[in-house]
Design a protein around this motif. Structure first.
Motif, PDB file in Angstrom:
ATOM      1  N   GLY A  14       0.788  -1.219   0.000  1.00 42.21           N
ATOM      2  CA  GLY A  14       0.000   0.000   0.000  1.00 42.21           C
ATOM      3  C   GLY A  14       0.822   1.271   0.000  1.00 42.21           C
ATOM      4  O   GLY A  14       0.280   2.366  -0.223  1.00 42.21           O
ATOM      5  N   SER A  16       4.397   3.669  -1.083  1.00 42.55           N
ATOM      6  CA  SER A  16       4.914   4.243  -2.322  1.00 42.55           C
ATOM      7  C   SER A  16       6.433   4.315  -2.305  1.00 42.55           C
ATOM      8  O   SER A  16       7.059   4.404  -1.249  1.00 42.55           O
ATOM      9  CB  SER A  16       4.362   5.661  -2.525  1.00 42.55           C
ATOM     10  OG  SER A  16       2.958   5.672  -2.621  1.00 42.55           O
ATOM     11  N   VAL A  63       0.573  -2.779 -13.756  1.00 41.89           N
ATOM     12  CA  VAL A  63       0.941  -1.574 -13.001  1.00 41.89           C
ATOM     13  C   VAL A  63       0.139  -0.357 -13.420  1.00 41.89           C
ATOM     14  O   VAL A  63       0.253   0.705 -12.797  1.00 41.89           O
ATOM     15  CB  VAL A  63       2.446  -1.267 -13.129  1.00 41.89           C
ATOM     16  CG1 VAL A  63       3.276  -2.486 -12.742  1.00 41.89           C
ATOM     17  CG2 VAL A  63       2.807  -0.788 -14.526  1.00 41.89           C
ATOM     18  N   ARG A  66      -1.281   2.579 -11.184  1.00 43.14           N
ATOM     19  CA  ARG A  66      -0.536   2.632  -9.917  1.00 43.14           C
ATOM     20  C   ARG A  66       0.850   3.248 -10.103  1.00 43.14           C
ATOM     21  O   ARG A  66       1.356   3.912  -9.201  1.00 43.14           O
ATOM     22  CB  ARG A  66      -0.385   1.241  -9.334  1.00 43.14           C
ATOM     23  CG  ARG A  66      -1.693   0.547  -9.020  1.00 43.14           C
ATOM     24  CD  ARG A  66      -1.466  -0.764  -8.266  1.00 43.14           C
ATOM     25  NE  ARG A  66      -0.691  -1.742  -9.023  1.00 43.14           N
ATOM     26  CZ  ARG A  66       0.460  -2.271  -8.621  1.00 43.14           C
ATOM     27  NH1 ARG A  66       0.982  -1.918  -7.453  1.00 43.14           N
ATOM     28  NH2 ARG A  66       1.089  -3.161  -9.378  1.00 43.14           N
ATOM     29  N   PHE A  67       1.467   2.989 -11.226  1.00 42.03           N
ATOM     30  CA  PHE A  67       2.817   3.479 -11.505  1.00 42.03           C
ATOM     31  C   PHE A  67       2.765   4.591 -12.541  1.00 42.03           C
ATOM     32  O   PHE A  67       1.918   4.582 -13.439  1.00 42.03           O
ATOM     33  CB  PHE A  67       3.704   2.360 -12.057  1.00 42.03           C
ATOM     34  CG  PHE A  67       4.056   1.275 -11.073  1.00 42.03           C
ATOM     35  CD1 PHE A  67       3.445   1.159  -9.836  1.00 42.03           C
ATOM     36  CD2 PHE A  67       5.022   0.335 -11.410  1.00 42.03           C
ATOM     37  CE1 PHE A  67       3.779   0.164  -8.948  1.00 42.03           C
ATOM     38  CE2 PHE A  67       5.381  -0.675 -10.534  1.00 42.03           C
ATOM     39  CZ  PHE A  67       4.742  -0.756  -9.305  1.00 42.03           C
ATOM     40  N   THR A  68       3.703   5.532 -12.421  1.00 42.46           N
ATOM     41  CA  THR A  68       3.819   6.619 -13.383  1.00 42.46           C
ATOM     42  C   THR A  68       5.281   6.810 -13.772  1.00 42.46           C
ATOM     43  O   THR A  68       6.139   6.981 -12.889  1.00 42.46           O
ATOM     44  CB  THR A  68       3.279   7.938 -12.807  1.00 42.46           C
ATOM     45  OG1 THR A  68       1.916   7.769 -12.420  1.00 42.46           O
ATOM     46  CG2 THR A  68       3.360   9.051 -13.851  1.00 42.46           C
ATOM     47  N   MET A  82       5.885   4.769  -7.910  1.00 43.83           N
ATOM     48  CA  MET A  82       5.132   3.542  -7.663  1.00 43.83           C
ATOM     49  C   MET A  82       4.249   3.736  -6.446  1.00 43.83           C
ATOM     50  O   MET A  82       4.751   3.949  -5.334  1.00 43.83           O
ATOM     51  CB  MET A  82       6.094   2.367  -7.445  1.00 43.83           C
ATOM     52  CG  MET A  82       7.095   2.188  -8.571  1.00 43.83           C
ATOM     53  SD  MET A  82       8.122   0.706  -8.379  1.00 43.83           S
ATOM     54  CE  MET A  82       9.017   1.142  -6.901  1.00 43.83           C
ATOM     55  N   ASN A  83       2.947   3.686  -6.642  1.00 42.62           N
ATOM     56  CA  ASN A  83       1.968   3.833  -5.569  1.00 42.62           C
ATOM     57  C   ASN A  83       1.180   2.550  -5.385  1.00 42.62           C
ATOM     58  O   ASN A  83       1.183   1.676  -6.261  1.00 42.62           O
ATOM     59  CB  ASN A  83       1.020   4.979  -5.896  1.00 42.62           C
ATOM     60  CG  ASN A  83       1.720   6.317  -6.030  1.00 42.62           C
ATOM     61  OD1 ASN A  83       2.742   6.570  -5.366  1.00 42.62           O
ATOM     62  ND2 ASN A  83       1.194   7.184  -6.869  1.00 42.62           N
ATOM     63  N   SER A  84       0.517   2.450  -4.259  1.00 42.68           N
ATOM     64  CA  SER A  84      -0.322   1.275  -3.964  1.00 42.68           C
ATOM     65  C   SER A  84       0.445  -0.014  -4.215  1.00 42.68           C
ATOM     66  O   SER A  84      -0.054  -0.942  -4.872  1.00 42.68           O
ATOM     67  CB  SER A  84      -1.597   1.313  -4.813  1.00 42.68           C
ATOM     68  OG  SER A  84      -2.321   2.501  -4.583  1.00 42.68           O
ATOM     69  N   LEU A  85       1.626  -0.076  -3.684  1.00 41.98           N
ATOM     70  CA  LEU A  85       2.492  -1.232  -3.944  1.00 41.98           C
ATOM     71  C   LEU A  85       1.911  -2.512  -3.356  1.00 41.98           C
ATOM     72  O   LEU A  85       1.274  -2.505  -2.296  1.00 41.98           O
ATOM     73  CB  LEU A  85       3.886  -0.974  -3.402  1.00 41.98           C
ATOM     74  CG  LEU A  85       4.734  -0.040  -4.273  1.00 41.98           C
ATOM     75  CD1 LEU A  85       5.895   0.544  -3.493  1.00 41.98           C
ATOM     76  CD2 LEU A  85       5.241  -0.785  -5.498  1.00 41.98           C
ATOM     77  N   LYS A  86       2.154  -3.593  -4.076  1.00 42.28           N
ATOM     78  CA  LYS A  86       1.685  -4.915  -3.687  1.00 42.28           C
ATOM     79  C   LYS A  86       2.885  -5.838  -3.523  1.00 42.28           C
ATOM     80  O   LYS A  86       3.958  -5.577  -4.065  1.00 42.28           O
ATOM     81  CB  LYS A  86       0.766  -5.475  -4.766  1.00 42.28           C
ATOM     82  CG  LYS A  86      -0.404  -4.584  -5.142  1.00 42.28           C
ATOM     83  CD  LYS A  86      -1.186  -5.186  -6.304  1.00 42.28           C
ATOM     84  CE  LYS A  86      -2.337  -4.282  -6.714  1.00 42.28           C
ATOM     85  NZ  LYS A  86      -3.101  -4.858  -7.865  1.00 42.28           N
ATOM     86  N   ASP A  89       4.841  -6.816  -6.493  1.00 41.26           N
ATOM     87  CA  ASP A  89       5.727  -5.840  -7.129  1.00 41.26           C
ATOM     88  C   ASP A  89       7.177  -6.023  -6.688  1.00 41.26           C
ATOM     89  O   ASP A  89       8.078  -5.365  -7.206  1.00 41.26           O
ATOM     90  CB  ASP A  89       5.296  -4.412  -6.806  1.00 41.26           C
ATOM     91  CG  ASP A  89       3.939  -4.061  -7.390  1.00 41.26           C
ATOM     92  OD1 ASP A  89       3.148  -3.414  -6.677  1.00 41.26           O
ATOM     93  OD2 ASP A  89       3.677  -4.440  -8.557  1.00 41.26           O
TER      94      ASP A  89
END
Length: 123
Positions: A14, A16, A63, A66-68, A82-86, A89
């Motif tokens: 969750g 970043s 991704v 979630r990723f930019t 990287m956001n909302s990491l799982k 990832d």
């Protein structure tokens, strides 16, 4: 061209992270740039790419949203926010430069590779 990736680390699910990839040598603004990752025991996979124009981007479905990926040509650096990491990832992340101008997801399109930075997402 030499690429130096940084910014990896340990983060909770969750959370970043922002990866950076600094380039030296060559003409950075003329390269398409990509991020790939390789998890333990798995093949390398495409994550994201950005056209040399800085506007066109392409993401793996896993991704997207979630990723930019972004780039700063003045700093000769490409980023991966990287956001909302799982947990899935978790991998070593590599940046790569393509002397072509595109946003190819194919690893063999890239001419130069960085050394990788480890991202570990704890669940």
């Amino acid at each position: 061209v030499q690429l130096q990736a940084s910014g990896g680390g340990l983060v909770q699910a969750g959370g970043s992270l922002r990866l950076s990839c600094a380039a030296s040598g060559g003409t950075f603004s003329s390269y398409g740039m990509g991020w790939f990752r390789q998890a333990a025991g798995k093949e390398r996979e495409f994550v994201a790419a950005i056209h040399r124009n800085g506007y066109s981007t392409y993401y793996a479905d896993s991704v997207k949203g979630r990723f930019t990926i972004s780039r700063d040509n003045a700093k000769r650096t490409v980023y991966l926010q990287m956001n909302s990491l799982k947990s899935e990832d978790t991998a070593v992340y590599y940046c790569a430069a393509d002397e072509g101008y595109g946003t190819s997801p194919a690893g063999n399109s890239y001419d130069y590779w960085g050394q990788g930075t480890l991202v570990t997402v704890s669940s």
